[in-house]
Design an enzyme around this catalytic site. Structure first.
Site, PDB file in Angstrom:
ATOM      1  N   MET A   1     -18.949  19.266  28.386  1.00  0.00           N
ATOM      2  CA  MET A   1     -20.199  18.564  28.632  1.00  0.00           C
ATOM      3  C   MET A   1     -21.395  19.501  28.516  1.00  0.00           C
ATOM      4  SD  MET A   1     -21.474  15.582  29.107  1.00  0.00           S
ATOM      5  CE  MET A   1     -20.432  14.388  29.944  1.00  0.00           C
TER       6      MET A   1
ATOM      7  N   GLU B   1      -7.627  26.480  50.245  1.00  0.00           N
ATOM      8  CA  GLU B   1      -8.197  25.478  51.149  1.00  0.00           C
ATOM      9  C   GLU B   1      -8.979  24.410  50.400  1.00  0.00           C
ATOM     10  OE1 GLU B   1      -7.650  29.242  53.604  1.00  0.00           O
ATOM     11  OE2 GLU B   1      -8.539  28.768  51.648  1.00  0.00           O
TER      12      GLU B   1
ATOM     13  N   PHE C   1     -14.390  39.214  63.635  1.00  0.00           N
ATOM     14  CA  PHE C   1     -13.582  39.150  62.418  1.00  0.00           C
ATOM     15  C   PHE C   1     -13.300  37.697  62.051  1.00  0.00           C
ATOM     16  CE2 PHE C   1      -9.244  39.047  60.492  1.00  0.00           C
ATOM     17  CZ  PHE C   1      -9.580  39.643  59.278  1.00  0.00           C
ATOM     18  N   GLN C   2     -13.556  37.360  60.820  1.00  0.00           N
ATOM     19  CA  GLN C   2     -13.369  36.018  60.282  1.00  0.00           C
ATOM     20  C   GLN C   2     -14.144  34.962  61.065  1.00  0.00           C
ATOM     21  OE1 GLN C   2      -9.128  35.256  59.633  1.00  0.00           O
ATOM     22  NE2 GLN C   2      -9.313  36.085  57.564  1.00  0.00           N
TER      23      GLN C   2
END
Length: 586
Positions: free
Chosen positions: A485, A57, A119-120
Site C-alpha cells: 500500500m 505479548e 526493575f521492570q
C-alpha cells in the site's frame, strides 16, 4: 457465574484465577514474568481456564481480540510488568479503536516500589488511560473479585472496549477474603440501550418520505448482534445498504440491496450512493475519515439519522438531524414497527428512480481487476478464488494494506463475524494472532489469515504457538516483495520514488522453509494455473497450521480509490483516469 462462600481465604493470585473462572472466562493468552508470576501458580491447577503461551505479548493481545470478535465473548490476555505490559499497548489501542471487548491483566511491581523506577516498572495505567474504556490499579487483595467482575462488565456492555487491570505483585501474594458474586461499584456508568421513542418516530417519518435514502451500516450493528434485525428493516423499506470495513458480513453481499463497502477503496456505487443521497440512516458507524473523504463535501444534500450507543460519537464529525442514543439492535427493532405503521397509513416514497440510478452505477462500475501484463500472478485472483473455494462459512482475518482491501472487496461475506481486521488503528501484524484467537474461540470453523509479506514478518512467531497448542489455522501470504500500500502511494503521489518499501521478501526469508521450521506445512504458488489446487491442498490439511506463499506481482493496485484529503466525488475507478464524476455530474 458460580458462587463461593463469603470469607473464603485466598491469596490474591488464587482470587484472580477464581474470579476469571467465575466470570466465565475460558482462555487466557499470555506470557509469565516476575511481577505476574504469582498468578501463574494457581493458573497451573485450573481446570476451567486454558492458558495459551504466546511468543510475544502483542500476539496475545491480538489473539484476545480475534477470540472476542469471532465469539462475541470477552477476550483475555495477560502479561508481566514493564515491557510485558507495554507490548500490550498496540493491541489495546487496536481494540479501543474497533470497540473490541478484551480484558488485559498485567502484573505490577510491589506497591511500595511504585514510582521508584523499580526493575521492570512502567506506569501502564497512565500509559493506557487514553486507549482503554477504563483501567484499574488494584490496591487491596479483597478488591480483586469486584475489579475483575467490573472489568468484564465494562468491556462487554455499552460500547464494547478494552479494560486493563494492573495488579502489584504484593497484592497477588497477600491473603484476603474471596466472595462471589461481588457487588459492582460503578457509579455513573449507565449506558443507554433503549432509544428514545420520539426520536425513533421522527426517524421513521424521515425514512418513509426520503427519495434517495441509504442505510449506512457500521461495526456497531455487529457488536449489537443486530444483523437479523437489519435485514428485516432493509427488506421492509427497500433501501440500499452499504457496509463499512468493520461491518462486512452484517448484511449479505449477495443480497440485491447491498451496494458494497463505502470509503477510500469502496465500490463506486456505495461511495456515490452516499454522496447523492438525501437521507443517511447511520447505524453504529462513526463517520470515519476513510468513509467520508473530505468531510465538508461528504453527502452534501443528505439529512442524517445517527443511531449509536456512544453519545460521544453523535455529532462528533457530522451533525445529526435525528440523534438516537441506544443499542443498534433495540433501535432497529423499534424502527421496524414505526415504519410499518407509517406505511399502513399510506406514507411511502417511491424509490424506483433511485434504484434505477444505483443499478446503473453498479453496472457501469463493477469491482474488477486487470491481469498483470508481465505474466505474474494477480493478487486479486488469489483472494477471489480463496473466497470461492473456502466459502462463506469460514472466518477470514486480514492484516493491513492492499491485501486487506482486496480481501474486503473480492471475498463474498454472507454471514456476520466471518471478517476480522484492524480497521481504526490499521495495525500491521494483526492477522496471524487474531486468526489464532478466532480458531481457539470457534474450533469447528475454518480460519484463514490473509496477510501481506510485510505484516506476516511482524507477528508470524505466533505460528509456533499454533503448532504447539494444536491450533490449525491457515495463512495466505500475498507476497509481492514490498510494503504494497505504501508502494502504491509512492507510485501515485511520489513520482515512483520507492523509498524503503522493497522488502525483498520474494527471496528472503523463504516462507516455506520458515513455515516448516515453525512446525507448519509450507506451500508455494506463483502461477494462476496452480492457485485452485494449492488452496485445496491447504484445505486438506486439518492437523497442523498451513502457510501458503502466494508469490504475486508487485505492481497491482487497489481500485477504486479516493485520494486522501479529497472529496468522495473525486473517486477514481482506475489509474490514469479522470474522476468518475465530472463537475456536471456532482
Amino acid at each position: 457465574m458460580s458462587e463461593s462462600p463469603s470469607g473464603t481465604s485466598l491469596t490474591g493470585a488464587e482470587s484472580l484465577v477464581r474470579s476469571l473462572e467465575s466470570v466465565g472466562a475460558e482462555v487466557v493468552f499470555g506470557i509469565p514474568g516476575g511481577a505476574i508470576l504469582p498468578a501463574y501458580d494457581p493458573l497451573f491447577d485450573s481446570v476451567k481456564l486454558r492458558h495459551i503461551l504466546v511468543r510475544h505479548e502483542q500476539g496475545g493481545g491480538h489473539a484476545a481480540e480475534g477470540y472476542a470478535q469471532a465469539t462475541g465473548k470477552v477476550g483475555v490476555c495477560m502479561a508481566t510488568s514493564g515491557p510485558g505490559a507495554t507490548n500490550l499497548v498496540t493491541p489495546i489501542a487496536d481494540a479501543y479503536m474497533d470497540s473490541v471487548p478484551i480484558v488485559a491483566i498485567t502484573g505490577q511491581v510491589p506497591s511500595a516500589s511504585i514510582g521508584t523506577d523499580a526493575f521492570q516498572e512502567a506506569d501502564i495505567v497512565g500509559i493506557t488511560m487514553p486507549i482503554t474504556k477504563h483501567n484499574f490499579l488494584v490496591q487491596h487483595v479483597d478488591d480483586i473479585p469486584r475489579t475483575i467482575a467490573e472489568a468484564f462488565h465494562l468491556a462487554a456492555t455499552g460500547r464494547p472496549g478494552p479494560v486493563l487491570v494492573d495488579i502489584p505483585k504484593d497484592i497477588l501474594q497477600a491473603r484476603g477474603d474471596f466472595a462471589w458474586p461481588p457487588t459492582l461499584d460503578l457509579p455513573g456508568y449507565h449506558p443507554t440501550t433503549r432509544p428514545h421513542a420520539k426520536q425513533v418516530r421522527e426517524a421513521a417519518r424521515m425514512i418513509t418520505t426520503a427519495k434517495r435514502p441509504v442505510l449506512y451500516v457500521g461495526g456497531g450493528v455487529l457488536k449489537a448482534r443486530a444483523a437479523a434485525e437489519l435485514r428485516v428493516l432493509a427488506e421492509l423499506t427497500g433501501i440500499p445498504v452499504v457496509t463499512t470495513l468493520m461491518a462486512r458480513g452484517a448484511f449479505p453481499d449477495s443480497h440485491p440491496q447491498h451496494l458494497g463497502m463505502p470509503g477510500m477503496h469502496g465500490s463506486v456505487a456505495a461511495v456515490t450512493a452516499l454522496q447523492k443521497s438525501d437521507l443517511l440512516i447511520c447505524l453504529g458507524a462513526r463517520f470515519d475519515d476513510r468513509v467520508t473523504g473530505k468531510l465538508s463535501s461528504f453527502a452534501p444534500g443528505a439529512a442524517v439519522i445517527h443511531a449509536d450507543i456512544d453519545p460521544a460519537e453523535i455529532g462528533k464529525n457530522r451533525t445529526a438531524d435525528v440523534p438516537i442514543v441506544g443499542d443498534c439492535r433495540e433501535t432497529i427493532a423499534d424502527l421496524i414497527p414505526a415504519v410499518q405503521e407509517l406505511y399502513a397509513a399510506g406514507s411511502r416514497a417511491d424509490l424506483t428512480g433511485w434504484w434505477r440510478q444505483l443499478d446503473g452505477w453498479r453496472e457501469t462500475y463493477p469491482l474488477g481487476f486487470d491481469e498483470p501484463t508481465d505474466g505474474s500472478l494477480a493478487p486479486q485472483h488469489v483472494i477471489k478464488r480463496l473466497g470461492e473455494i473456502v466459502g462463506p462459512d469460514a472466518i477470514y482475518a486480514s492484516g493491513v494494506g492492499q491485501h486487506q482491501m482486496w480481501a474486503s472487496q473480492f471475498i463474498s461475506y454472507e454471514n456476520p463475524y466471518t471478517w476480522l481486521n484492524s480497521g481504526g488503528a490499521g495495525t500491521m501484524g494483526y492477522a496471524v494472532p487474531a486468526a489464532m484467537g478466532a480458531k481457539v474461540g470457534r474450533p469447528d470453523a475454518t480460519v484463514w489469515a490473509i496477510d501481506g509479506d510485510g505484516c506476516f514478518q511482524m507477528t508470524n512467531q505466533e505460528l509456533v504457538t499454533c503448532a504447539i497448542e494444536g491450533i490449525p489455522i491457515k495463512v495466505a501470504i500475498i507476497n509481492n516483495g514490498n510494503l504494497g500500500m505504501v508502494r502504491q502511494w509512492q507510485t501515485l503521489f511520489y513520482d515512483g520514488r520507492y523509498s524503503n518499501t522493497n522488502l525483498q521478501s520474494k527471496r528472503i526469508p523463504d516462507f516455506v522453509k520458515l513455515a516448516d521450521a515453525m512446525g507448519c506445512v509450507g506451500l508455494r504458488c506463483d502461477s494462476k494455473e496452480d492457485v485452485d489446487a494449492t488452496i485445496e491442498k491447504a484445505m486438506a490439511v486439518t492437523d497442523a497450521p498451513v502457510v501458503v506463499d502466494f508469490v504475486v506481482g508487485q505492481d497491482a493496485m487497489v481500485w477504486p480509490m479516493v485520494p486522501a484529503g479529497t472529496s468522495n466525488d473525486e473517486i477514481l475507478a482506475a489509474r490514469d483516469t479522470r474522476p468518475v464524476w465530472g463537475e456536471d455530474d456532482v
